[in-house]
Design a protein around this motif. Structure first.
Motif, PDB file in Angstrom:
ATOM      1  N   LEU A   8      -5.649   0.943  56.295  1.00 40.76           N
ATOM      2  CA  LEU A   8      -6.685   1.183  55.456  1.00 40.76           C
ATOM      3  C   LEU A   8      -6.791   0.647  54.179  1.00 40.76           C
ATOM      4  O   LEU A   8      -5.786   0.521  53.503  1.00 40.76           O
ATOM      5  N   PRO A   9      -8.059   0.331  53.833  1.00 35.45           N
ATOM      6  CA  PRO A   9      -8.209  -0.370  52.347  1.00 35.45           C
ATOM      7  C   PRO A   9      -7.847   0.467  51.334  1.00 35.45           C
ATOM      8  O   PRO A   9      -7.810   1.637  51.442  1.00 35.45           O
ATOM      9  N   ARG A  10      -8.081   0.167  50.075  1.00 37.33           N
ATOM     10  CA  ARG A  10      -8.028   0.963  49.091  1.00 37.33           C
ATOM     11  C   ARG A  10      -9.106   2.101  48.793  1.00 37.33           C
ATOM     12  O   ARG A  10     -10.233   1.851  49.477  1.00 37.33           O
ATOM     13  N   MET A  11      -8.898   2.792  48.036  1.00 41.60           N
ATOM     14  CA  MET A  11      -9.785   4.077  47.601  1.00 41.60           C
ATOM     15  C   MET A  11     -11.401   3.507  47.693  1.00 41.60           C
ATOM     16  O   MET A  11     -12.374   4.042  48.150  1.00 41.60           O
ATOM     17  N   GLN A  12     -11.785   2.644  46.448  1.00 45.97           N
ATOM     18  CA  GLN A  12     -12.840   2.279  46.273  1.00 45.97           C
ATOM     19  C   GLN A  12     -13.761   1.730  47.501  1.00 45.97           C
ATOM     20  O   GLN A  12     -14.800   1.884  47.526  1.00 45.97           O
ATOM     21  N   ASP A  13     -13.012   0.861  48.458  1.00 42.64           N
ATOM     22  CA  ASP A  13     -13.406   0.475  49.606  1.00 42.64           C
ATOM     23  C   ASP A  13     -13.918   1.504  50.637  1.00 42.64           C
ATOM     24  O   ASP A  13     -15.012   1.517  51.231  1.00 42.64           O
ATOM     25  N   LEU A  14     -12.988   2.267  50.673  1.00 38.76           N
ATOM     26  CA  LEU A  14     -13.237   3.620  51.771  1.00 38.76           C
ATOM     27  C   LEU A  14     -14.365   4.421  51.262  1.00 38.76           C
ATOM     28  O   LEU A  14     -15.248   4.862  51.748  1.00 38.76           O
ATOM     29  N   GLN A  15     -14.488   4.597  49.613  1.00 38.89           N
ATOM     30  CA  GLN A  15     -15.663   5.340  49.302  1.00 38.89           C
ATOM     31  C   GLN A  15     -16.986   4.645  49.671  1.00 38.89           C
ATOM     32  O   GLN A  15     -17.876   5.081  50.066  1.00 38.89           O
ATOM     33  N   GLN A  16     -17.074   3.506  49.442  1.00 42.26           N
ATOM     34  CA  GLN A  16     -18.364   2.561  49.800  1.00 42.26           C
ATOM     35  C   GLN A  16     -18.615   2.606  51.281  1.00 42.26           C
ATOM     36  O   GLN A  16     -19.849   2.743  51.596  1.00 42.26           O
ATOM     37  N   ARG A  17     -17.613   2.907  52.009  1.00 41.91           N
ATOM     38  CA  ARG A  17     -18.079   2.957  53.641  1.00 41.91           C
ATOM     39  C   ARG A  17     -18.370   4.440  53.877  1.00 41.91           C
ATOM     40  O   ARG A  17     -18.682   4.848  55.145  1.00 41.91           O
ATOM     41  N   GLY A  18     -17.956   5.455  52.956  1.00 48.80           N
ATOM     42  CA  GLY A  18     -18.447   6.894  53.114  1.00 48.80           C
ATOM     43  C   GLY A  18     -17.293   7.493  53.645  1.00 48.80           C
ATOM     44  O   GLY A  18     -17.725   8.462  54.487  1.00 48.80           O
ATOM     45  N   TRP A  19     -16.245   6.880  53.904  1.00 49.18           N
ATOM     46  CA  TRP A  19     -15.000   7.789  54.919  1.00 49.18           C
ATOM     47  C   TRP A  19     -14.334   8.649  53.853  1.00 49.18           C
ATOM     48  O   TRP A  19     -13.503   9.274  54.421  1.00 49.18           O
ATOM     49  N   LEU A  20     -14.336   8.839  52.668  1.00 49.55           N
ATOM     50  CA  LEU A  20     -13.910   9.954  51.836  1.00 49.55           C
ATOM     51  C   LEU A  20     -14.558  11.270  51.502  1.00 49.55           C
ATOM     52  O   LEU A  20     -15.787  11.153  51.485  1.00 49.55           O
ATOM     53  N   THR A  21     -13.756  12.147  51.475  1.00 50.24           N
ATOM     54  CA  THR A  21     -14.459  13.503  50.961  1.00 50.24           C
ATOM     55  C   THR A  21     -13.606  14.076  49.962  1.00 50.24           C
ATOM     56  O   THR A  21     -12.553  14.195  49.987  1.00 50.24           O
ATOM     57  N   ARG A  22     -14.100  14.172  48.795  1.00 49.84           N
ATOM     58  CA  ARG A  22     -13.282  14.871  47.757  1.00 49.84           C
ATOM     59  C   ARG A  22     -13.424  16.457  47.898  1.00 49.84           C
ATOM     60  O   ARG A  22     -14.250  16.938  48.230  1.00 49.84           O
ATOM     61  N   ARG A  23     -11.878  16.693  47.547  1.00 49.64           N
ATOM     62  CA  ARG A  23     -11.781  18.295  47.701  1.00 49.64           C
ATOM     63  C   ARG A  23     -11.006  18.531  46.499  1.00 49.64           C
ATOM     64  O   ARG A  23      -9.964  18.050  46.092  1.00 49.64           O
ATOM     65  N   ILE A  24     -11.422  19.646  46.034  1.00 50.69           N
ATOM     66  CA  ILE A  24     -10.889  20.403  44.849  1.00 50.69           C
ATOM     67  C   ILE A  24     -10.009  21.561  45.197  1.00 50.69           C
ATOM     68  O   ILE A  24     -10.603  22.321  45.986  1.00 50.69           O
ATOM     69  N   ILE A  25      -9.015  21.399  44.790  1.00 50.62           N
ATOM     70  CA  ILE A  25      -7.950  22.534  45.107  1.00 50.62           C
ATOM     71  C   ILE A  25      -7.640  23.360  43.701  1.00 50.62           C
ATOM     72  O   ILE A  25      -7.328  22.729  42.796  1.00 50.62           O
ATOM     73  N   ASP A  26      -7.942  24.500  43.990  1.00 55.54           N
ATOM     74  CA  ASP A  26      -7.670  25.462  42.777  1.00 55.54           C
ATOM     75  C   ASP A  26      -6.430  25.780  42.684  1.00 55.54           C
ATOM     76  O   ASP A  26      -5.665  26.322  43.585  1.00 55.54           O
ATOM     77  N   LEU A  27      -5.427  25.076  41.906  1.00 55.67           N
ATOM     78  CA  LEU A  27      -3.977  25.034  41.756  1.00 55.67           C
ATOM     79  C   LEU A  27      -3.424  26.424  41.636  1.00 55.67           C
ATOM     80  O   LEU A  27      -2.635  26.871  42.461  1.00 55.67           O
ATOM     81  N   PRO A  28      -3.922  27.415  41.009  1.00 56.60           N
ATOM     82  CA  PRO A  28      -3.424  28.918  40.559  1.00 56.60           C
ATOM     83  C   PRO A  28      -3.447  29.477  41.963  1.00 56.60           C
ATOM     84  O   PRO A  28      -2.439  30.144  42.518  1.00 56.60           O
ATOM     85  N   CYS A  29      -4.555  29.284  42.610  1.00 53.93           N
ATOM     86  CA  CYS A  29      -4.648  29.802  43.977  1.00 53.93           C
ATOM     87  C   CYS A  29      -3.756  29.481  44.980  1.00 53.93           C
ATOM     88  O   CYS A  29      -3.155  29.943  45.826  1.00 53.93           O
ATOM     89  N   ALA A  30      -3.693  28.044  44.882  1.00 44.70           N
ATOM     90  CA  ALA A  30      -2.787  27.327  45.935  1.00 44.70           C
ATOM     91  C   ALA A  30      -1.434  27.767  45.857  1.00 44.70           C
ATOM     92  O   ALA A  30      -0.689  28.040  46.647  1.00 44.70           O
ATOM     93  N   PHE A  31      -0.952  27.926  44.651  1.00 43.88           N
ATOM     94  CA  PHE A  31       0.533  28.437  44.238  1.00 43.88           C
ATOM     95  C   PHE A  31       0.913  29.535  44.851  1.00 43.88           C
ATOM     96  O   PHE A  31       1.639  29.979  45.116  1.00 43.88           O
ATOM     97  N   ARG A  32      -0.422  30.416  44.689  1.00 44.46           N
ATOM     98  CA  ARG A  32      -0.099  31.840  45.174  1.00 44.46           C
ATOM     99  C   ARG A  32      -0.556  31.819  46.808  1.00 44.46           C
ATOM    100  O   ARG A  32      -0.100  32.960  47.288  1.00 44.46           O
ATOM    101  N   GLY A  33      -0.702  30.716  47.443  1.00 47.23           N
ATOM    102  CA  GLY A  33      -1.037  30.598  48.836  1.00 47.23           C
ATOM    103  C   GLY A  33      -2.337  31.370  49.339  1.00 47.23           C
ATOM    104  O   GLY A  33      -2.658  31.449  50.518  1.00 47.23           O
TER     105      GLY A  33
END
Length: 116
Positions: A8-33
């Motif tokens: 697969l190509p680099r991030m910028q090319d994947l973004q242009q193709r619409g293949w990426l989804t940004r996901r934000i992870i709340d680290l304190p919550c993730a650390f607690r499971g």
């Protein structure tokens, strides 16, 4: 399609193709499971073949595909692979925008948290 190329190509090319989804992870919550089902996330740590190409022959992509098709990978919904998920330089030099550089620096500083 993604199966027609060795890697697969680099991030910028994947973004242009619409293949990426940004996901934000709340680290304190993730650390607690909480808030993250670890079976749904595949975090790939790997060696780059050259400074501008992590997987020119597609061996790493093939291994990721094989894992995702296996029983162990059947629940994975999200894959984090640096070349696909961090803004990358082109083979001709650093063509990233100031925003892309800032995103790269910010994400690079937090990447160790993804292992947890």
């Amino acid at each position: 399609s993604a199966t027609d190329q060795p890697s697969l190509p680099r991030m910028q090319d994947l973004q242009q193709r619409g293949w990426l989804t940004r996901r934000i992870i709340d680290l304190p919550c993730a650390f607690r499971g909480n808030g993250v089902d670890v079976e749904e996330v595949l975090f790939v740590s790997h060696r780059w073949e050259t400074p501008s190409s992590p997987d020119s022959k597609g061996d790493q992509l093939a291994a990721i595909r094989a894992h995702l098709m296996s029983d162990a990978g059947r629940l994975v919904k999200w894959v984090w692979y640096d070349f696909w998920c961090l803004p990358q330089k082109s083979v001709n030099g650093d063509d990233r925008t100031d925003t892309e550089r800032a995103v790269f620096d910010s994400m690079l500083g937090a990447v160790a948290d993804l292992y947890l």
